[in-house]
Design a protein around this motif. Structure first.
Motif, PDB file in Angstrom:
ATOM      1  N   HIS A   1       0.661  -0.663  -0.121  1.00 29.31           N
ATOM      2  CA  HIS A   1       0.289   0.236  -0.235  1.00 29.31           C
ATOM      3  C   HIS A   1       0.653   1.560  -0.089  1.00 29.31           C
ATOM      4  N   PRO A   2       0.700   1.852  -0.695  1.00 35.16           N
ATOM      5  CA  PRO A   2       1.800   3.219  -1.439  1.00 35.16           C
ATOM      6  C   PRO A   2       2.191   4.268   0.207  1.00 35.16           C
ATOM      7  N   MET A   3       1.058   4.231   1.592  1.00 32.65           N
ATOM      8  CA  MET A   3       1.321   4.259   2.805  1.00 32.65           C
ATOM      9  C   MET A   3       1.945   2.972   3.668  1.00 32.65           C
ATOM     10  N   PHE A   4       2.246   2.310   3.352  1.00 33.90           N
ATOM     11  CA  PHE A   4       3.510   1.858   4.261  1.00 33.90           C
ATOM     12  C   PHE A   4       4.518   1.627   4.736  1.00 33.90           C
TER      13      PHE A   4
ATOM     14  N   CYS B   1      -5.472   7.361   1.396  1.00 32.74           N
ATOM     15  CA  CYS B   1      -5.091   7.332   0.487  1.00 32.74           C
ATOM     16  C   CYS B   1      -5.935   5.585  -0.396  1.00 32.74           C
ATOM     17  N   SER B   2      -5.957   5.077   0.803  1.00 36.18           N
ATOM     18  CA  SER B   2      -6.820   4.045  -0.282  1.00 36.18           C
ATOM     19  C   SER B   2      -8.311   4.755  -1.091  1.00 36.18           C
TER      20      SER B   2
ATOM     21  N   VAL C   1       0.303  12.428  -2.222  1.00 32.65           N
ATOM     22  CA  VAL C   1      -0.942  12.685  -1.870  1.00 32.65           C
ATOM     23  C   VAL C   1      -0.912  13.707  -0.913  1.00 32.65           C
ATOM     24  N   ARG C   2      -1.663  14.371  -0.458  1.00 35.82           N
ATOM     25  CA  ARG C   2      -1.221  15.171   0.771  1.00 35.82           C
ATOM     26  C   ARG C   2      -2.711  15.826   1.433  1.00 35.82           C
ATOM     27  N   THR C   3      -2.416  15.696   2.959  1.00 36.15           N
ATOM     28  CA  THR C   3      -3.355  15.964   3.731  1.00 36.15           C
ATOM     29  C   THR C   3      -3.587  16.415   5.605  1.00 36.15           C
ATOM     30  N   GLU C   4      -3.817  17.719   5.842  1.00 35.65           N
ATOM     31  CA  GLU C   4      -3.956  18.096   6.896  1.00 35.65           C
ATOM     32  C   GLU C   4      -5.415  18.159   7.843  1.00 35.65           C
ATOM     33  N   MET C   5      -4.640  17.626   8.821  1.00 42.13           N
ATOM     34  CA  MET C   5      -5.116  17.278   9.793  1.00 42.13           C
ATOM     35  C   MET C   5      -6.269  18.379  10.677  1.00 42.13           C
ATOM     36  N   ARG C   6      -7.519  18.927  10.337  1.00 42.21           N
ATOM     37  CA  ARG C   6      -8.384  20.197  11.013  1.00 42.21           C
ATOM     38  C   ARG C   6      -8.742  20.013  11.959  1.00 42.21           C
ATOM     39  N   ARG C   7      -9.052  18.992  12.198  1.00 43.56           N
ATOM     40  CA  ARG C   7      -9.639  18.242  13.484  1.00 43.56           C
ATOM     41  C   ARG C   7      -9.985  17.798  14.031  1.00 43.56           C
TER      42      ARG C   7
ATOM     43  N   ASP D   1      -5.280  15.450 -11.429  1.00 43.51           N
ATOM     44  CA  ASP D   1      -5.424  16.528  -9.645  1.00 43.51           C
ATOM     45  C   ASP D   1      -6.874  16.000  -9.348  1.00 43.51           C
ATOM     46  N   ILE D   2      -6.724  15.335  -7.762  1.00 44.58           N
ATOM     47  CA  ILE D   2      -7.758  14.827  -7.183  1.00 44.58           C
ATOM     48  C   ILE D   2      -7.575  16.242  -5.931  1.00 44.58           C
ATOM     49  N   GLU D   3      -9.066  16.254  -5.265  1.00 48.40           N
ATOM     50  CA  GLU D   3      -9.358  17.331  -4.508  1.00 48.40           C
ATOM     51  C   GLU D   3      -9.800  16.614  -3.660  1.00 48.40           C
ATOM     52  N   ILE D   4      -9.478  15.955  -2.268  1.00 48.53           N
ATOM     53  CA  ILE D   4     -10.164  15.283  -1.526  1.00 48.53           C
ATOM     54  C   ILE D   4     -10.187  15.986  -0.057  1.00 48.53           C
ATOM     55  N   ALA D   5     -10.948  15.621   0.635  1.00 47.43           N
ATOM     56  CA  ALA D   5     -11.374  15.974   1.988  1.00 47.43           C
ATOM     57  C   ALA D   5     -12.761  14.676   2.628  1.00 47.43           C
TER      58      ALA D   5
END
Length: 401
Positions: free
Chosen positions: A80-83, A306-307, A322-328, A355-359
């Motif tokens: 898995h890409p995050m392994f 990522c999944s 893949v970029r993620t930001e922990m906001r809450r 490019d994919i906007e994720i949330a």
């Protein structure tokens, strides 16, 4: 460095302060190479790759089923890409600002090569930035940036990630009480049924061997939503198992003696030594840092996002970023709905990219985790070469972003 005596391990998490001197000392560490945390899972095997997937709830057979992988285009299961995160979590609060609590704030991964069974992962981790800000949660805070580069046993770059953590004074976070009104959510039977159905339907949306071509993708296209939750103790503990993390007894005490500011003797455990991050599992400790209840692990949530992408892109696609930001905070009892929308199509370095906007949204409709992903997809344009990983594309990302 002389080890601290056992008596310096306190009976509650340390109450460090963010002072000008502490910030200056943290900034003086920029450029230093750190001793990587771990390693935890360093060797990729069919078992460790599958166990990582179990810890994040990923059902994609490309990452967990040896029989499926042997017949796939890669000739084996791949990680898995995050392994690589299982080697040691990125963006951890292991340097500077002693006694000041840290939260994982997100990461930004650029991925180059697949991890395969038989690979042995190593990492070079360095401090790349320190930034001060003001927060409604705790007043003065510090952002710390760490870059980790992961290599296989052949010296090939597998992945590079920028990790971000936020440092907050525990007392200030408690006194502000930003989240004090939040209570564990009470679901109706209909809500539980809806969540269960999304979870059980997820395998239907795993693209698998059905090639998704770049030309078929449309801007504005929505990705099938996946759900993780309601978050339980099984989920958070399962993630630790998937990461190979589990320090106990003398192993914990040895670490506590060396780094007393990161451990304490918890009265709830009869004075047993626990890490200050035990707030993920003990409500009392979570409330000590201003969180209304026990909460998820940031790297776990990043992996869920990522999944979402890998389910959609299929075996022939390659997750490049893949970029993620922990906001809450995502507290026990919350459900995370991972969503995505295609926002851009382009060609770079002779590779067709999307490019994919994720949330991630919780059951209250709040966005907890915004982000972006970049996927390389096969193209029907025969002038563009075939590819098997992301090593041929340079996104030209700045170090801090």
């Amino acid at each position: 460095m002389t080890a601290a005596p056992e008596s310096e391990v306190g009976h509650r998490p340390a109450e460090g302060r963010i002072t000008d001197e502490a910030v200056a000392a943290a900034r003086a560490m920029i450029g230093l190479h750190l001793r990587p945390e771990g390693p935890y899972l360093q060797d990729a095997t069919a078992d460790t790759l599958r166990n990582w997937c179990n810890g994040i709830g990923d059902l994609n057979p490309l990452y967990r089923d040896v029989g499926y992988g042997s017949a796939a285009r890669y000739g084996s299961v791949v990680g898995h890409p995050m392994f690589p995160m299982a080697f040691g979590w990125l963006g951890r609060t292991r340097w500077g600002l002693p006694g000041v609590h840290g939260f994982y704030a997100g990461n930004d991964w650029e991925l180059f090569r697949h991890v395969r069974p038989g690979d042995r992962i190593s990492a070079i981790e360095r401090v790349v930035g320190v930034e001060e800000k003001e927060s409604k949660f705790s007043g003065r805070l510090v952002l710390q940036y760490v870059e980790a580069s992961y290599f296989n046993q052949r010296g090939e770059l597998v992945a590079r990630g920028l990790g971000t953590c936020t440092r907050h004074e525990r007392k200030a976070a408690r006194d502000t009480g930003k989240y004090k009104e939040i209570e564990q959510y009470q679901y109706s039977n209909e809500e539980h049924d809806r969540i269960d159905q999304i979870v059980l339907d997820e395998p239907k949306h795993i693209r698998g061997a059905n090639v998704r071509y770049w030309e078929e993708v449309e801007i504005g296209e929505q990705l099938p939503t996946i759900a993780r939750g309601p978050l339980s103790l099984m989920d958070t503990m399962g993630f630790l198992v998937g990461c190979g993390r589990g320090h106990t007894h003398g192993v914990v005490l040895q670490a506590a003696v060396k780094h007393p500011g990161h451990f304490f003797r918890n009265p709830e455990a009869g004075g047993g030594v626990e890490y200050t991050g035990i707030g993920h599992h003990r409500e009392s400790v979570a409330k000590e840092v201003g969180v209304p209840g026990t909460y998820d692990y940031g790297p776990q949530r990043s992996s869920w996002m990522c999944s979402l992408i890998t389910n959609w892109m299929g075996d022939a696609g390659v997750l490049k970023r893949v970029r993620t930001e922990m906001r809450r905070f995502n507290i026990v009892g919350d459900t995370t709905f991972c969503k995505g929308k295609v926002v851009r199509k382009y060609v770079k370095d002779r590779t067709a990219l999307v490019d994919i906007e994720i949330a991630a949204e919780n059951q209250r409709g709040e966005v907890t985790t915004p982000g972006i992903a970049t996927v390389a997809l096969p193209s029907r344009d025969v002038k563009l070469p075939a590819f098997i990983d992301g090593s041929g594309v340079d996104l030209e990302l700045p170090v801090i972003r």
